[in-house]
Design an enzyme around this catalytic site. Structure first.
Site, PDB file in Angstrom:
ATOM      1  N   TYR A  81       1.086  -1.351  -0.356  1.00  0.00           N
ATOM      2  CA  TYR A  81      -0.514   0.081  -0.350  1.00  0.00           C
ATOM      3  C   TYR A  81       0.622   1.069   0.289  1.00  0.00           C
ATOM      4  CZ  TYR A  81      -3.806  -3.190   0.654  1.00  0.00           C
ATOM      5  OH  TYR A  81      -4.322  -4.214   0.294  1.00  0.00           O
ATOM      6  N   ARG A 195     -10.456  -2.270  -7.963  1.00  0.00           N
ATOM      7  CA  ARG A 195     -10.674  -1.433  -6.643  1.00  0.00           C
ATOM      8  C   ARG A 195      -9.757  -0.935  -6.075  1.00  0.00           C
ATOM      9  NH1 ARG A 195      -7.616  -1.297  -0.895  1.00  0.00           N
ATOM     10  NH2 ARG A 195      -9.205  -1.277   0.277  1.00  0.00           N
ATOM     11  N   ASP A 197      -8.383   1.894  -3.637  1.00  0.00           N
ATOM     12  CA  ASP A 197      -7.395   2.054  -2.371  1.00  0.00           C
ATOM     13  C   ASP A 197      -8.147   3.305  -1.863  1.00  0.00           C
ATOM     14  OD1 ASP A 197      -6.263   0.983  -0.116  1.00  0.00           O
ATOM     15  OD2 ASP A 197      -5.099   2.498  -0.710  1.00  0.00           O
ATOM     16  N   GLU A 222     -12.651   2.193  -1.930  1.00  0.00           N
ATOM     17  CA  GLU A 222     -12.811   1.957  -0.226  1.00  0.00           C
ATOM     18  C   GLU A 222     -12.964   3.529  -0.341  1.00  0.00           C
ATOM     19  OE1 GLU A 222      -9.356   0.709   2.946  1.00  0.00           O
ATOM     20  OE2 GLU A 222      -9.061   2.017   1.168  1.00  0.00           O
ATOM     21  N   ASP A 246     -21.762   9.116  -6.959  1.00  0.00           N
ATOM     22  CA  ASP A 246     -22.267   9.840  -7.558  1.00  0.00           C
ATOM     23  C   ASP A 246     -21.333  10.800  -8.106  1.00  0.00           C
ATOM     24  OD1 ASP A 246     -24.868   9.281  -6.637  1.00  0.00           O
ATOM     25  OD2 ASP A 246     -25.167  10.596  -5.140  1.00  0.00           O
ATOM     26  N   GLY A 287     -29.750   0.137   1.856  1.00  0.00           N
ATOM     27  CA  GLY A 287     -31.465   0.239   1.808  1.00  0.00           C
ATOM     28  C   GLY A 287     -31.292   1.715   0.862  1.00  0.00           C
ATOM     29  N   TRP A 289     -28.637   2.699  -2.394  1.00  0.00           N
ATOM     30  CA  TRP A 289     -28.833   1.873  -3.809  1.00  0.00           C
ATOM     31  C   TRP A 289     -27.972   0.392  -4.098  1.00  0.00           C
ATOM     32  CZ3 TRP A 289     -25.176   5.522  -7.377  1.00  0.00           C
ATOM     33  CH2 TRP A 289     -25.543   5.796  -8.508  1.00  0.00           C
ATOM     34  N   ASP A 301      -7.988  -4.740   6.807  1.00  0.00           N
ATOM     35  CA  ASP A 301      -7.765  -3.579   7.519  1.00  0.00           C
ATOM     36  C   ASP A 301      -9.136  -4.010   9.266  1.00  0.00           C
ATOM     37  OD1 ASP A 301      -6.422  -2.134   6.051  1.00  0.00           O
ATOM     38  OD2 ASP A 301      -7.586  -1.487   4.688  1.00  0.00           O
ATOM     39  N   TRP A 415     -34.225 -19.605   5.911  1.00  0.00           N
ATOM     40  CA  TRP A 415     -35.140 -20.619   5.578  1.00  0.00           C
ATOM     41  C   TRP A 415     -35.428 -20.016   4.069  1.00  0.00           C
ATOM     42  CZ3 TRP A 415     -35.738 -18.213   9.896  1.00  0.00           C
ATOM     43  CH2 TRP A 415     -35.840 -19.081  11.426  1.00  0.00           C
TER      44      TRP A 415
END
Length: 523
Positions: A81, A195, A197, A222, A246, A287, A289, A301, A415
């Site tokens: 990193y 991905r 960082d 991240e 956005d 809840g 997007w 981490d 279930w």
């Protein structure tokens, strides 16, 4: 998909239009599940790329469709990193040759490798900012205000990072070299996505530019929200994260640290009220997007560093509650991620795979609906997609008649509706109907899709349909029973030119063993 499968009809321009064979994870309702293909200590013993290569088949067999791999470049830190020479792909994880072999093994299994991209900051080769491979001379590549006294770039577009030089992404040469490194160097060895960082360190608009230029299969950032440790004052975590998504114009997903924090509180303190928002929806980013949020229980981490190990202990779920965490993220919307250490090192692989199989068999996606039944002290209960019910905590609850218990463990039960999935090898018949809108001499129409029986999205599929009443084509094939299958029509002329059906993938859920169903599409 690769450029090799993007076939264009040159001689009949305007007649055909190319389209991807399969929707990418961010194109719509995704069935993808990703594994984080490393932990904090993976590089310490050396040879990690060989470990990944040797487990490629196991990763596929578990049901993972993507694997997030650690930073692949030469770095000043063991974990990668603090990147140094971006174009040098020898690292603490192994040599470039070993990396290439690992990526080839994953791609051969159909698992998309996602590279950890560290472009917020960089260290010099020998000094503060003597950048090489790629070479950036002078001081303008470093944002003004960096701890390096000679920094002379423009103002930083995000938060500072004290351990390395903050890059000035407004510089044309910096952006151009990063695009070449990602789109040519990393894709050239077999990576398919990114991905990003520490995305708080630079503007989301630059992420959008890098994504547009490099066309990744998948992209996730991240973004650690401010005050993330304070579970009683989340400081509008999901708003912060969604604002960043956005800023990328939705081109990139983000890790759902809001769900992570709320799940931590629920599992640690039995405070399951935190999982339900005032509007009745999941309280985390899913809840708002769901298709742009990547859920997880722990990572390199956040995970614990002692007792059950393999992380930095920044924000862990209690070790004994990890499987309850997976019962939540693997049944709920969003794109779930499983931590390598949990699957391969903690002995939880079988239990995690059971939950993944439930998700797949029920056809749950990143956009599945959630009906929260209870959210109170000691109990959370919800029904997802009308097909899966989950209970967390010690409280008593059942979805009632018509449900079959499919998984259980400490503080969780899951279930499913109807019967359990059929044994491997049982099939159902699907009649595929494709209406191609026109009749062209010498043209054939085919069907392909997400299962091996449909040649797994091959543009050279052998699954040809028969003309019935032009321009309608039909064909019946035996597919795995009780399975959600994505599929598309395509057509080829006598010269082999191909055109895919446009738009999102078609979906059909095959009936129980021996049953039959008709699936229809037009293009």
């Amino acid at each position: 998909m690769t450029l090799k499968t993007r076939l264009l009809v040159v001689s009949t321009a305007g007649l055909f239009a190319a389209a991807p064979a399969v929707a990418k994870p961010l194109d719509g309702a995704s069935t993808d599940v990703m594994i984080q293909g490393f932990h904090w200590n993976s590089a310490s013993a050396g040879g990690w790329w060989n470990t990944v290569k040797n487990n490629a088949a196991a990763v596929k067999a578990a049901g993972f469709t993507m694997i997030w791999l650690p930073p692949p470049s030469d770095a000043a830190s063991t974990q990668g990193y603090l990147p140094r020479q971006l174009n040098v792909l020898n690292s603490s994880y192994g040599t470039e040759a070993e990396l290439t072999q690992a990526l080839a093994a994953l791609n051969a299994q159909g698992v998309k490798p996602i590279a950890d991209i560290v472009v917020n900051h960089r260290v010099g080769t020998a000094n503060w900012a003597d950048f090489t491979n790629p070479t950036w001379s002078g001081c303008s590549a470093v944002a003004a205000g960096d701890e390096w006294p000679s920094a002379c770039g423009n103002a930083d577009s995000g938060e500072g990072y004290a351990a390395a030089r903050d890059l000035d992404h407004s510089q044309t040469n910096v952006r151009a070299d990063l695009k070449t490194w990602m789109g040519t160097r990393l894709k050239g060895v077999g990576f398919a996505g990114w991905r990003f960082d520490f995305v708080k360190g630079f503007a989301g608009s630059y992420v959008k530019e890098y994504v547009t230029a490099t066309d990744p299969w998948f992209c996730v950032g991240e973004f650690w929200p401010t005050n993330y440790f304070d579970a009683n004052n989340p400081n509008n975590w999901k708003q912060q994260i969604t604002n960043w998504v956005d800023a990328t114009t939705g081109s990139c997903a983000a890790f759902d640290f809001a769900t992570k924090g709320l799940l931590n509180d629920a599992l640690t303190n039995n405070n399951y009220t935190r999982l339900k928002a005032s509007d009745g929806k999941p309280a985390g980013g899913i809840g708002w997007w769901a298709s742009r949020h990547v859920t997880f229980v722990d990572n390199h981490d956040t995970g614990p560093s002692e007792t059950c190990g393999n992380g930095q202990n920044h924000w862990p779920v209690p070790c004994a509650k990890v499987m309850a965490g997976y019962a939540y993220v693997l049944t709920h919307p969003g794109i779930p991620t499983v931590y390598w250490a949990h699957y391969f090192n903690w002995g939880l692989g079988s239990s995690i795979k059971t939950l993944m199989d439930i998700r797949k068999s029920a056809g749950l996606t990143s956009e599945s609906t959630v009906s929260i039944q209870r959210a109170e002290s000691g109990l959370y209960a919800a029904i997802i997609g009308g097909k899966v019910a989950v209970k967390l905590g010690t409280g008593s609850w059942s979805p009632g008649t018509g449900w079959t218990q499919a998984a259980s463990g400490t503080d969780y039960t899951v279930w499913t509706t109807g019967t359990t999935p059929p044994p491997t090898g049982t099939t159902a018949n699907v009649e595929f109907v494709c209406n191609n809108g026109t009749t062209v001499m010498g043209q054939n129409v085919y069907v392909t899709g997400s299962v091996a029986e449909l040649d797994t999205w091959s543009p050279t599929t052998t699954k040809i349909l028969s003309p019935t009443a032009y321009p309608t084509w039909r064909g019946t094939y035996a597919l795995p029973a009780n399975t959600a299958v994505q599929w598309k029509c395509l057509k080829r002329d006598g010269s082999g030119n191909v055109v895919w059906q446009g738009g999102s993938n078609n979906t059909v859920t095959t009936p129980a063993a021996g049953g039959s169903i008709t699936a229809t599409a037009s293009f």
